[in-house]
Design a protein around this motif. Structure first.
Motif, PDB file in Angstrom:
ATOM      1  N   ASN A 152      66.422  50.502 -85.534  1.00  0.00           N
ATOM      2  CA  ASN A 152      65.556  49.510 -86.162  1.00  0.00           C
ATOM      3  C   ASN A 152      66.081  48.100 -85.937  1.00  0.00           C
ATOM      4  N   PHE A 153      67.389  47.926 -86.149  1.00  0.00           N
ATOM      5  CA  PHE A 153      67.995  46.618 -85.888  1.00  0.00           C
ATOM      6  C   PHE A 153      67.899  46.280 -84.407  1.00  0.00           C
ATOM      7  N   ALA A 154      68.099  47.276 -83.537  1.00  0.00           N
ATOM      8  CA  ALA A 154      68.070  47.045 -82.095  1.00  0.00           C
ATOM      9  C   ALA A 154      66.708  46.534 -81.643  1.00  0.00           C
ATOM     10  N   ILE A 155      65.661  47.151 -82.154  1.00  0.00           N
ATOM     11  CA  ILE A 155      64.309  46.720 -81.800  1.00  0.00           C
ATOM     12  C   ILE A 155      64.074  45.275 -82.223  1.00  0.00           C
TER      13      ILE A 155
ATOM     14  N   VAL B 276      56.406  46.340 -80.386  1.00  0.00           N
ATOM     15  CA  VAL B 276      56.873  47.434 -79.528  1.00  0.00           C
ATOM     16  C   VAL B 276      55.719  47.856 -78.612  1.00  0.00           C
ATOM     17  N   GLU B 277      55.956  47.898 -77.306  1.00  0.00           N
ATOM     18  CA  GLU B 277      54.871  48.167 -76.369  1.00  0.00           C
ATOM     19  C   GLU B 277      54.468  49.629 -76.332  1.00  0.00           C
ATOM     20  N   ALA B 278      55.400  50.537 -76.597  1.00  0.00           N
ATOM     21  CA  ALA B 278      55.079  51.965 -76.583  1.00  0.00           C
ATOM     22  C   ALA B 278      56.107  52.728 -77.402  1.00  0.00           C
ATOM     23  N   LEU B 279      55.634  53.791 -78.062  1.00  0.00           N
ATOM     24  CA  LEU B 279      56.493  54.623 -78.890  1.00  0.00           C
ATOM     25  C   LEU B 279      56.231  56.081 -78.523  1.00  0.00           C
ATOM     26  N   TYR B 280      57.300  56.835 -78.288  1.00  0.00           N
ATOM     27  CA  TYR B 280      57.174  58.220 -77.848  1.00  0.00           C
ATOM     28  C   TYR B 280      57.915  59.160 -78.799  1.00  0.00           C
ATOM     29  N   ALA B 281      57.443  60.402 -78.853  1.00  0.00           N
ATOM     30  CA  ALA B 281      58.144  61.434 -79.615  1.00  0.00           C
ATOM     31  C   ALA B 281      59.363  61.892 -78.821  1.00  0.00           C
ATOM     32  N   TYR B 282      60.387  62.359 -79.522  1.00  0.00           N
ATOM     33  CA  TYR B 282      61.611  62.790 -78.848  1.00  0.00           C
ATOM     34  C   TYR B 282      61.330  63.848 -77.770  1.00  0.00           C
TER      35      TYR B 282
ATOM     36  N   ALA C 174      63.349  39.713 -80.788  1.00  0.00           N
ATOM     37  CA  ALA C 174      63.719  38.330 -81.101  1.00  0.00           C
ATOM     38  C   ALA C 174      64.279  37.621 -79.870  1.00  0.00           C
ATOM     39  N   GLY C 175      64.941  38.399 -78.993  1.00  0.00           N
ATOM     40  CA  GLY C 175      65.493  37.812 -77.780  1.00  0.00           C
ATOM     41  C   GLY C 175      64.466  37.614 -76.687  1.00  0.00           C
ATOM     42  N   GLY C 176      63.241  38.134 -76.889  1.00  0.00           N
ATOM     43  CA  GLY C 176      62.179  37.953 -75.923  1.00  0.00           C
ATOM     44  C   GLY C 176      61.947  39.122 -74.995  1.00  0.00           C
ATOM     45  N   ALA C 177      62.712  40.215 -75.162  1.00  0.00           N
ATOM     46  CA  ALA C 177      62.579  41.370 -74.278  1.00  0.00           C
ATOM     47  C   ALA C 177      61.336  42.187 -74.615  1.00  0.00           C
ATOM     48  N   SER C 178      60.848  42.955 -73.637  1.00  0.00           N
ATOM     49  CA  SER C 178      59.798  43.944 -73.878  1.00  0.00           C
ATOM     50  C   SER C 178      60.495  45.226 -74.309  1.00  0.00           C
ATOM     51  N   VAL C 179      59.972  45.876 -75.349  1.00  0.00           N
ATOM     52  CA  VAL C 179      60.672  47.011 -75.956  1.00  0.00           C
ATOM     53  C   VAL C 179      59.772  48.225 -76.080  1.00  0.00           C
ATOM     54  N   ALA C 180      60.321  49.390 -75.744  1.00  0.00           N
ATOM     55  CA  ALA C 180      59.693  50.681 -76.008  1.00  0.00           C
ATOM     56  C   ALA C 180      60.739  51.551 -76.665  1.00  0.00           C
ATOM     57  N   GLY C 181      60.301  52.655 -77.281  1.00  0.00           N
ATOM     58  CA  GLY C 181      61.280  53.476 -77.964  1.00  0.00           C
ATOM     59  C   GLY C 181      60.802  54.881 -78.231  1.00  0.00           C
TER      60      GLY C 181
ATOM     61  N   ALA D 136      69.696  40.582 -74.366  1.00  0.00           N
ATOM     62  CA  ALA D 136      68.235  40.614 -74.487  1.00  0.00           C
ATOM     63  C   ALA D 136      67.627  39.232 -74.261  1.00  0.00           C
ATOM     64  N   ARG D 137      66.604  39.215 -73.407  1.00  0.00           N
ATOM     65  CA  ARG D 137      65.961  37.950 -73.066  1.00  0.00           C
ATOM     66  C   ARG D 137      64.586  38.232 -72.479  1.00  0.00           C
ATOM     67  N   SER D 138      63.819  37.189 -72.300  1.00  0.00           N
ATOM     68  CA  SER D 138      62.490  37.319 -71.713  1.00  0.00           C
ATOM     69  C   SER D 138      62.594  37.909 -70.307  1.00  0.00           C
ATOM     70  N   GLY D 139      61.692  38.845 -70.011  1.00  0.00           N
ATOM     71  CA  GLY D 139      61.675  39.473 -68.699  1.00  0.00           C
ATOM     72  C   GLY D 139      62.430  40.779 -68.636  1.00  0.00           C
TER      73      GLY D 139
END
Length: 241
Positions: free
Chosen positions: A159-162, A189-195, A167-174, A142-145
């Motif tokens: 939860n830990f993964a997010i 978190v940029e976006a969150l979706y239902a299963y 923390a590593g600078g990545a953009s995250v959705a889930g 995980a890093r920026s970009g």
């Protein structure tokens, strides 16, 4: 001592709480009086025989990996721990048995418990945190970009993964269940979706990494979310992993 154990692989019906003789403490081990133990999916997967090529067919086998407690006894050759220390850790996959009054732990899988954490909180850390670390830090880097999608982001591993990805600078959705979704999108978190909204998972663009913490995305579904040369990380145990 009392221990939750089973005498054959199978469902919940094979488990029973039984008396178990406390063995002689082997050299290089630390005996811990268990104050709290956490339940992880790996526990019932092992009980069902999902990794019997590793765990074998020697029974009875104990249940449970993660625990927190107080050091009761120190084996010959162990350094860094003392009787009375508050600790937490996990057990080797071949030596399960955290759902017991005592565990004999490998000191390499044991750490001192911070005072600010309760025994229950500490017991919930080892397997979820190390699983997320292996996926997000060691494998995804995980890093920026980088764009990372975490399927099942409201569970312990997710939860830990997010947190590690952000923390590593990545953009995250889930993705998560309805209850977690109603609580709002976690900070960062940029976006969150239902299963059930799989068709929307890549609405804001495809990902460099998809981490399936539930093991419920098919390979085709996971690959469809990825950019070219993206990486799909699955949590299900396999002979290779």
């Amino acid at each position: 001592m009392k221990r939750l154990q089973y005498h054959r692989y199978g469902g919940a019906e094979v488990m029973s709480l039984e008396e178990c003789t406390v063995p002689m403490l082997a050299p290089g081990k630390v005996r811990v009086r268990v104050k709290s133990a956490a339940i992880n999916p790996i526990d019932w997967k092992l009980r069902q025989g999902a990794m019997k090529w590793v765990t074998g067919r020697k029974f009875p086998r104990g249940m449970g990996s993660d625990f927190a407690g107080i050091v009761e006894k120190i084996g010959v050759g162990v350094t860094g721990f003392y009787v009375g220390d508050e600790v937490f850790g996990t057990l080797d996959i071949k030596s399960q048995g955290a759902f017991a009054e005592f565990v004999d732990a490998d000191p390499r899988l044991l750490v001192h418990k911070p005072k600010r954490l309760s025994f229950s909180q500490a017991a919930c850390i080892p397997v979820p945190a190390t699983t997320a670390w292996a996926a997000i830090v060691d494998t995804a880097h995980a890093r920026s970009g980088l764009r990372i999608f975490v399927h099942g982001c409201s569970g312990a591993v997710g939860n830990f993964a997010i947190q590690l990805a952000i923390a590593g600078g990545a953009s995250v959705a889930g993705s998560c269940g309805a209850v977690a979704l109603s609580s709002g999108t976690p900070a960062g978190v940029e976006a969150l979706y239902a299963y059930g909204d799989k068709a929307l998972f890549a609405a804001l663009g495809k990902y460099d990494v998809v981490f399936d913490t539930l093991g419920t995305l098919s390979i085709a579904e996971g690959l469809a979310l990825l950019k070219p040369k993206g990486r799909l990380i699955d949590i299900n145990p396999t002979p290779e992993g």
